[in-house]
Design a protein around this motif. Structure first.
Motif, mmCIF file in Angstrom:
data_model
loop_
_atom_site.group_PDB
_atom_site.id
_atom_site.type_symbol
_atom_site.label_atom_id
_atom_site.label_comp_id
_atom_site.label_asym_id
_atom_site.label_seq_id
_atom_site.Cartn_x
_atom_site.Cartn_y
_atom_site.Cartn_z
ATOM 1 N N ALA A 238 -9.465 -13.180 -3.352
ATOM 2 C CA ALA A 238 -10.937 -14.112 -3.386
ATOM 3 C C ALA A 238 -10.036 -14.301 -5.007
ATOM 4 C CB ALA A 238 -12.147 -13.436 -4.490
ATOM 5 N N SER A 239 -9.590 -13.910 -5.625
ATOM 6 C CA SER A 239 -8.638 -14.995 -7.019
ATOM 7 C C SER A 239 -7.463 -15.105 -6.739
ATOM 8 C CB SER A 239 -8.715 -13.527 -8.244
ATOM 9 O OG SER A 239 -8.190 -12.460 -7.889
ATOM 10 N N SER A 240 -6.687 -14.244 -6.017
ATOM 11 C CA SER A 240 -5.167 -14.663 -5.636
ATOM 12 C C SER A 240 -4.786 -14.256 -4.458
ATOM 13 C CB SER A 240 -4.292 -13.953 -7.038
ATOM 14 O OG SER A 240 -2.883 -14.432 -6.554
ATOM 15 N N PRO A 241 -5.015 -15.423 -3.199
ATOM 16 C CA PRO A 241 -5.311 -14.928 -1.768
ATOM 17 C C PRO A 241 -3.975 -14.934 -1.126
ATOM 18 C CG PRO A 241 -6.156 -17.310 -2.148
ATOM 19 C CD PRO A 241 -6.254 -16.617 -3.457
ATOM 20 N N LEU A 242 -3.006 -15.521 -2.131
ATOM 21 C CA LEU A 242 -1.032 -15.960 -1.328
ATOM 22 C C LEU A 242 -0.029 -15.269 -2.278
ATOM 23 C CD1 LEU A 242 -1.324 -19.632 -1.354
ATOM 24 C CD2 LEU A 242 -2.150 -17.855 0.682
ATOM 25 N N LYS A 243 -1.041 -14.430 -3.787
ATOM 26 C CA LYS A 243 0.494 -14.279 -4.215
ATOM 27 C C LYS A 243 -0.230 -12.676 -4.360
ATOM 28 C CE LYS A 243 2.321 -18.933 -6.071
ATOM 29 N NZ LYS A 243 2.559 -18.926 -7.050
ATOM 30 N N ALA A 244 -1.515 -12.225 -5.003
ATOM 31 C CA ALA A 244 -1.834 -10.636 -5.818
ATOM 32 C C ALA A 244 -0.931 -9.663 -4.765
ATOM 33 C CB ALA A 244 -3.285 -10.249 -5.000
ATOM 34 N N GLU A 245 -0.562 -8.611 -5.336
ATOM 35 C CA GLU A 245 0.150 -7.820 -4.929
ATOM 36 C C GLU A 245 -0.193 -6.504 -5.543
ATOM 37 O OE1 GLU A 245 5.071 -8.011 -5.063
ATOM 38 O OE2 GLU A 245 4.517 -9.047 -6.153
ATOM 39 N N TYR A 246 0.076 -5.158 -4.366
ATOM 40 C CA TYR A 246 -0.409 -4.246 -4.043
ATOM 41 C C TYR A 246 0.635 -3.519 -4.482
ATOM 42 C CZ TYR A 246 -3.019 -0.169 -2.963
ATOM 43 O OH TYR A 246 -3.367 1.304 -2.727
ATOM 44 N N PHE A 247 1.011 -3.352 -6.485
ATOM 45 C CA PHE A 247 1.869 -2.964 -6.902
ATOM 46 C C PHE A 247 2.256 -1.284 -7.006
ATOM 47 C CE2 PHE A 247 2.561 -6.641 -8.867
ATOM 48 C CZ PHE A 247 4.260 -6.702 -8.873
ATOM 49 N N LEU A 248 3.285 -0.713 -7.238
ATOM 50 C CA LEU A 248 3.120 1.047 -6.549
ATOM 51 C C LEU A 248 2.151 1.577 -8.274
ATOM 52 C CD1 LEU A 248 5.964 3.104 -5.517
ATOM 53 C CD2 LEU A 248 4.586 3.823 -7.488
ATOM 54 N N PRO A 249 2.989 1.194 -9.043
ATOM 55 C CA PRO A 249 2.779 1.684 -10.128
ATOM 56 C C PRO A 249 0.899 1.664 -10.503
ATOM 57 C CG PRO A 249 3.843 0.502 -10.262
ATOM 58 C CD PRO A 249 3.744 0.130 -9.444
ATOM 59 N N LEU A 250 0.366 0.680 -9.198
ATOM 60 C CA LEU A 250 -1.303 0.789 -9.937
ATOM 61 C C LEU A 250 -2.066 1.708 -8.891
ATOM 62 C CD1 LEU A 250 -2.118 -2.357 -8.034
ATOM 63 C CD2 LEU A 250 -2.569 -1.678 -10.199
ATOM 64 N N ILE A 251 -1.579 2.984 -8.229
ATOM 65 C CA ILE A 251 -1.400 4.437 -7.841
ATOM 66 C C ILE A 251 -1.515 5.301 -9.396
ATOM 67 C CG2 ILE A 251 -1.289 5.966 -6.682
ATOM 68 C CD1 ILE A 251 -1.829 2.776 -4.993
ATOM 69 N N PRO A 252 -0.375 5.106 -9.478
ATOM 70 C CA PRO A 252 -0.510 6.280 -10.990
ATOM 71 C C PRO A 252 -1.514 6.139 -12.018
ATOM 72 C CG PRO A 252 2.140 5.539 -10.619
ATOM 73 C CD PRO A 252 1.036 4.860 -9.288
ATOM 74 N N ASN A 253 -1.369 5.117 -11.859
ATOM 75 C CA ASN A 253 -2.550 4.831 -13.337
ATOM 76 C C ASN A 253 -3.218 5.103 -13.029
ATOM 77 O OD1 ASN A 253 -0.294 3.488 -15.274
ATOM 78 N ND2 ASN A 253 -0.145 1.478 -14.254
ATOM 79 N N ALA A 254 -3.967 4.616 -11.663
ATOM 80 C CA ALA A 254 -5.439 5.429 -11.634
ATOM 81 C C ALA A 254 -5.725 6.841 -11.841
ATOM 82 C CB ALA A 254 -5.906 4.557 -10.337
ATOM 83 N N ILE A 255 -4.767 7.180 -11.115
ATOM 84 C CA ILE A 255 -4.481 8.925 -11.587
ATOM 85 C C ILE A 255 -4.756 9.687 -12.814
ATOM 86 C CG2 ILE A 255 -2.762 10.545 -10.796
ATOM 87 C CD1 ILE A 255 -2.065 9.813 -7.584
ATOM 88 N N ILE A 256 -4.169 9.245 -13.431
ATOM 89 C CA ILE A 256 -3.806 9.207 -14.822
ATOM 90 C C ILE A 256 -5.059 9.021 -15.934
ATOM 91 C CG2 ILE A 256 -3.141 8.835 -17.047
ATOM 92 C CD1 ILE A 256 -0.220 7.829 -15.797
ATOM 93 N N GLN A 257 -6.000 7.368 -15.384
ATOM 94 C CA GLN A 257 -7.126 7.354 -15.890
ATOM 95 C C GLN A 257 -7.753 8.431 -15.478
ATOM 96 O OE1 GLN A 257 -6.828 2.945 -15.022
ATOM 97 N NE2 GLN A 257 -5.400 2.500 -16.262
ATOM 98 N N GLU A 258 -8.116 8.166 -14.522
ATOM 99 C CA GLU A 258 -9.063 9.330 -13.609
ATOM 100 C C GLU A 258 -8.760 10.130 -13.461
ATOM 101 O OE1 GLU A 258 -9.759 7.443 -10.008
ATOM 102 O OE2 GLU A 258 -9.982 5.435 -10.816
ATOM 103 N N LYS A 259 -7.892 10.730 -14.196
ATOM 104 C CA LYS A 259 -7.608 12.080 -14.376
ATOM 105 C C LYS A 259 -7.391 13.723 -13.500
ATOM 106 C CE LYS A 259 -9.619 12.711 -19.001
ATOM 107 N NZ LYS A 259 -7.940 12.270 -19.930
#
Length: 303
Positions: A238-259
């Protein structure tokens, strides 16, 4: 445990480079950077490779790289395309930008059945980087939820010829605590600076550890790449339909934050080399020539 697979991100067409940089020769033997990556990976122990490409470069890529190394590796091809989305989602009108490196990894879910490493096709990482990561992934005592990242110093990864994107890492006791993707970093002597708006720049130390997209994941982590993508689409389309990217580091960040697990940081003394711009090519050619002169590489690689 199934043997580790090397996943190579090669779908980008090299818009800043101005051509198909994945298969640009960097020596007189017509080797590309990816040939050195495959050679280093092979002698480190990897025997399975998954190339992530686009259909439009398939024939050229297979002719130049794939067919030749099939006698050394079990080779798989995965295609990262805009319409490779979860059920119920469609490509926004006008979108041409790929969905990002996290999406590229998620595209491999059907062919990965064990631990896996992820690298960029156009980055030269150095032989010890492959060795430390392969040893980590192949360790039978590696606990579930243990992942890894090979870290480089920022000052060894920037170019004189323009800006680069790097994952800026926070590390505590050898374990990653977070990665912040900075998509516009410029060299400033031994240090660097980044901008989010193209006008205001903030200082970055040249000593800071960065991710060069050289990761090692347990097989269970693939589910995180796949399962988190729909929620990311819901949040970002909704906020960035043309440019938003699902970056790889999002996943290790989530793994770390959610333990859910951890990411060990494997230090690497290697100097990174890459071709982001055409002007980078002479420096890469000279560096590889010197390494061959020093005996680090033979004249023929996996030919």
């Amino acid at each position: 445990m199934n043997s580790p697979t090397l996943c190579i991100l090669a779908a980008g067409m090299g818009s800043r480079f101005g051509g198909l940089k994945q298969i640009t020769a960097v020596d007189e033997y017509n080797h590309a950077i990816i040939d050195f990556s495959l050679y280093d990976a092979y002698r480190a122990g990897f025997r399975r490779v998954c190339f992530i490409i686009k259909h439009q470069i398939e024939d050229d890529f297979k002719a130049r790289i794939g067919k030749r190394i099939e006698k050394y590796f079990d080779v798989q091809y995965v295609f990262q395309e805009l319409d490779k989305l979860p059920e119920g989602y469609s490509v926004p009108e006008g979108r041409v930008k790929p969905w990002g490196t996290g999406h590229a990894v998620a595209c491999c879910a059907d062919v990965i059945d064990g631990p896996f490493a992820v690298i960029n096709a156009d980055d030269f990482y150095g032989p010890t980087a492959y060795q430390v990561l392969y040893d980590f992934l192949a360790d039978p005592n590696r606990a579930p939820g243990e992942n890894a990242m090979v870290a480089y110093q920022l000052k060894n990864t920037v170019t004189e010829n323009g800006y680069v994107a790097r994952g800026i890492c926070s590390v505590s006791d050898g374990v990653l605590t977070g990665v912040q993707e900075r998509t516009h970093i410029e060299k400033r002597g031994e240090n660097a600076a980044y901008t989010e708006d193209g006008t205001n720049y903030l200082h970055l130390s040249g000593e800071v550890p960065v991710s060069m997209n050289f990761w090692g994941f347990g097989s269970e982590t693939m589910h995180e790449f796949v399962n988190r993508f729909p929620a990311w689409l819901d949040e970002n389309l909704a906020s960035s339909p043309l440019k938003a990217e699902y970056f790889l580091p999002l996943i290790p960040n989530a793994i770390i934050q959610e333990k859910l697990g951890c990411v060990k940081v494997l230090d690497c003394s290697e100097k990174w080399h890459g071709v982001t711009y055409k002007e980078d090519l002479p420096d890469v050619i000279a560096a590889i020539a010197q390494m061959r002169k020093d005996g680090l590489y033979p004249e023929k690689l996996l030919d």
